[in-house]
Design an enzyme around this catalytic site. Structure first.
Site, mmCIF file in Angstrom:
data_model
loop_
_atom_site.group_PDB
_atom_site.id
_atom_site.type_symbol
_atom_site.label_atom_id
_atom_site.label_comp_id
_atom_site.label_asym_id
_atom_site.label_seq_id
_atom_site.Cartn_x
_atom_site.Cartn_y
_atom_site.Cartn_z
ATOM 1 N N SER A 29 0.830 -1.191 0.000
ATOM 2 C CA SER A 29 0.000 0.000 0.000
ATOM 3 C C SER A 29 0.873 1.253 0.000
ATOM 4 O O SER A 29 2.095 1.192 0.182
ATOM 5 C CB SER A 29 -0.922 -0.009 1.217
ATOM 6 N N GLY A 33 6.575 1.948 2.804
ATOM 7 C CA GLY A 33 8.018 2.003 2.943
ATOM 8 C C GLY A 33 8.790 1.186 1.931
ATOM 9 O O GLY A 33 9.927 0.781 2.186
ATOM 10 N N LYS A 34 8.208 0.968 0.753
ATOM 11 C CA LYS A 34 8.882 0.157 -0.272
ATOM 12 C C LYS A 34 10.201 0.789 -0.700
ATOM 13 O O LYS A 34 11.240 0.131 -0.738
ATOM 14 C CB LYS A 34 7.955 -0.021 -1.478
ATOM 15 N N GLY A 110 2.165 1.810 -5.308
ATOM 16 C CA GLY A 110 1.110 1.251 -4.469
ATOM 17 C C GLY A 110 -0.274 1.723 -4.826
ATOM 18 O O GLY A 110 -1.262 1.074 -4.495
ATOM 19 N N ASN A 162 6.530 -3.827 8.082
ATOM 20 C CA ASN A 162 7.420 -2.678 8.257
ATOM 21 C C ASN A 162 6.899 -1.739 9.350
ATOM 22 O O ASN A 162 5.743 -1.816 9.767
ATOM 23 C CB ASN A 162 7.542 -1.938 6.922
ATOM 24 N N LEU A 465 -21.099 8.164 -42.492
ATOM 25 C CA LEU A 465 -21.940 8.636 -41.393
ATOM 26 C C LEU A 465 -23.413 8.329 -41.657
ATOM 27 O O LEU A 465 -23.832 8.100 -42.802
ATOM 28 C CB LEU A 465 -21.758 10.139 -41.201
ATOM 29 N N SER A 538 -20.302 1.291 -39.759
ATOM 30 C CA SER A 538 -19.018 0.630 -39.457
ATOM 31 C C SER A 538 -17.939 1.674 -39.147
ATOM 32 O O SER A 538 -17.012 1.865 -39.938
ATOM 33 C CB SER A 538 -18.576 -0.284 -40.603
#
Length: 630
Positions: A29, A33-34, A110, A162, A465, A538
């Protein structure tokens, strides 16, 4: 400074080269602290140069969040936006080495909106470090990242609890978080799961055991990273090597180059081409440094075979007694990675190994709420969503289930026009019906029907169109062809929606399916020997291209009825533009849904300057010039 002897330097370099390599990622998350953890690993491993350390100290005063201390997270949060917000946005890769092993670590974001970035980092990783803030415990985002890690085939996980220092190094806090995560992870199929209490900021249990947690008896984070076995899994599997290149420098040498995806092989071993079943023996294993007596998973080699057999890029060489599955339809999990939604039945490109083939998602069975793992009904996928679907390819592919072999079961989906990667998938199993359905040979074929009709069949695909005059011109063309005794049939957009396509609406996904069905029907009419007039808006080039590729060369004639939207709105024969402008009709082409003008139309009819009768005559004259009508 005393010079290092050459022999010692050579021995040192050889030792470094022979170290095993572990690729791992950190995820979790926001603010778990990654980046700080990776910074701590680099800092405590003494892998930061002095000038880099000085710059880090300066940046810590400007962007840091640790007071007077050096903010180690800034080592990997390199983007200015990341430093200003204190978050990770992009995937940051860092290399470091210890006495026992080399490492490449991916620091992944995160935030939920960056799920695709996290998946990118996970796709090449063998282990995941999932961080949890000890103050917050297991969050929804923790479960989401654990699911994606499992989905992407990572079997080894470290749960790093952590900021345990902020909870007084509490054993009960750690045990509660570890037990809660293990209960959730039981259904994810991890081979190993080790929970470690750490303080990334102060280094507790990161490099060495912490004296402040005597109750924890397990390994430090680095100890486990250095000892976990991720190599024997691939080498113990059946041999697989996707052929990347046919190496033919001269008439005397022909080899097949690629990276071994799994298993091991040596001269004299039998190998088989997965798709064709042709078998031979390995004569030589060639590399830039000379021939090898044996090669194994992860090595890039050139294999010379004893026999001359037909092999090209995209083929897979495998062990004869453990061949991969070969099919053109399979079930897979798919992570969508672009802002443009997935459209079932739209043609994309699928790249698996070294093979690139046209493909379409034929059925989206459900999408997965990656936070709760709940299955939900859906007809499309949006950015960062995961779905479970059936996929069909234009030709058979060789694969192993992703859970058995990530290199052989993982693929990417590519947009055919932008060449952007729009999805990443994991094959689960082949659909058996793909191997049990075969073309039935018929004595009365298309050529026989063409001779009977007295003219050459084709598709006249009128696109433009709403209100451009497509149906009017197509009707006039059919009347003129009828007078020439041509066998014709008209497929009109409104008429078809009363029957064949009555179950479809006007969303982008429904428009794609609408055109796919009509294109398949048109192909059958052409096979019957008719001139087919297709009058559909199309709006998407990709679907018109799909229709073209279903036909034989020259059978598809795109007719662009080019009418300015202002003139179409002025005509408004059905009052649709007025209703769309008032918000009564949603997804109306030209108003709130795009129209992609043809780029290679065979005929362009400008209705603003010519009458429908004159334009119809132009179409008939074009057919006559091609020898399709008398």
């Amino acid at each position: 400074m005393k010079p290092v002897p050459y022999q010692d330097l050579a021995a040192y370099l050889a030792a470094q080269e022979n170290k095993s390599l572990l690729r791992f990622l950190t995820c979790g998350s926001v603010d778990d602290g990654k980046s700080t953890l990776i910074g701590r690993l680099l800092y405590d491993s003494k892998l930061i140069f002095e000038d880099h350390l000085a710059a880090l100290a300066k940046d810590s005063k400007k962007h840091g969040t640790t007071g007077e201390d050096i903010d180690l997270a800034l080592l990997v949060d390199g983007l200015e936006a990341e430093r200003q917000q204190g978050i990770t946005i992009d995937v940051a890769y860092r290399f470091f080495s210890t006495e026992k092993r080399k490492f490449i670590v991916a620091d992944t974001p995160g935030h939920e909106q960056y799920t695709r970035n996290m998946a990118t980092g996970a796709s090449n990783s063998e282990l995941a470090v999932i961080l949890v803030d000890a103050r917050k415990g297991v969050l929804t985002q923790t479960r989401r990242h654990a699911y994606i890690v499992s989905l992407l085939g990572i079997k080894h996980v470290i749960l790093a609890v952590n900021k345990i220092d902020l909870m007084g190094f509490s054993q009960s806090t750690f045990d509660h978080i570890a037990n809660e995560f293990r209960d959730f992870a039981q259904k994810l199929g991890f081979t190993s799961l080790v929970a470690i209490p750490i303080s990334a900021r102060y280094g507790d249990n990161v490099i060495a055991p912490s004296a402040r947690m005597p109750w924890y008896k397990g390994p430090s984070l680095l100890d486990h990273l250095e000892s976990v076995d991720v190599e024997s899994e691939l080498t113990g599997k059946p041999f697989r090597m996707p052929v990347q290149w046919v190496n033919r420098p001269n008439l005397d040498f022909r080899g097949f180059s690629g990276t071994i995806a799994s298993g091991r092989v040596k001269p004299g071993d039998s190998v088989v081409v997965a798709k064709s079943g042709r078998q031979s023996k390995i004569k030589r294993i060639v590399t830039m440094d000379g021939d090898l007596k044996e090669a194994f998973a992860g090595q890039a080699v050139t294999l010379v075979l004893a026999d001359e057999i037909d092999i090209s890029r995209g083929d897979v060489l495998s062990a004869p007694d453990g061949r991969p599955e070969v099919t053109d339809q399979f079930a897979a999990h798919l992570l969508w990675m672009t802002e443009d939604e997935l459209l079932p039945h739209r043609q994309y490109l699928l790249k698996i190994g070294t093979q690139l083939v046209p493909a379409e998602i034929t059925l989206l069975k459900h999408k997965v709420d990656v936070n709760t793992l709940e299955h939900m009904a859906s007809r499309t996928l949006h950015l960062n969503e995961v779905g479970y679907c059936n996929i069909s390819t234009s030709e058979p592919i060789a694969f192993d289930p992703y859970t058995d072999n990530r290199d052989m079961g993982g693929f990417v989906i590519i947009d055919r026009f932008t060449n952007a990667t729009v999805g990443a998938g994991m094959i689960e199993f082949g659909l058996r019906r793909a191997t049990n359905v075969h073309w039935q040979a018929l004595d009365v074929d298309a050529h026989a029907r063409e001779r009977l009709m007295g003219h050459r069949p084709c598709v006249l695909w009128f696109t433009g169109l709403s209100g451009s005059g497509k149906s009017t011109i197509a009707n006039l063309v059919e009347k003129r062809l009828f007078t020439h005794k041509c066998h014709t049939y008209t497929l009109d957009g409104d008429n078809v929606r009363h029957g064949l396509n009555r179950d479809l609406g006007f969303t982008d996904a429904d428009r794609v399916e609408n055109i796919r069905r009509v294109a398949e029907a048109a192909r059958l009419f052409v096979d019957a020997g008719l001139i087919v007039l297709v009058s559909f808006i199309s709006p998407f080039r990709s679907e018109r291209r799909l229709a073209r590729e279903l036909m034989k060369p020259g059978e598809f004639i795109e007719v662009f009825v080019d009418t300015p939207i202002e003139l179409c709105m002025e005509r408004d024969p059905k009052g649709l533009y007025k209703r769309a402008a008032a918000g009564e009709i949603k997804n109306f082409t030209g108003i709130d849904s795009p129209y992609e003008r043809p780029e290679t139309a065979e005929l362009i009819l400008e209705t603003a300057s010519q009458t429908p009768e004159a334009l119809a005559e132009r179409v008939v004259a074009f057919l006559r010039s091609q020898g399709r009508v008398p």
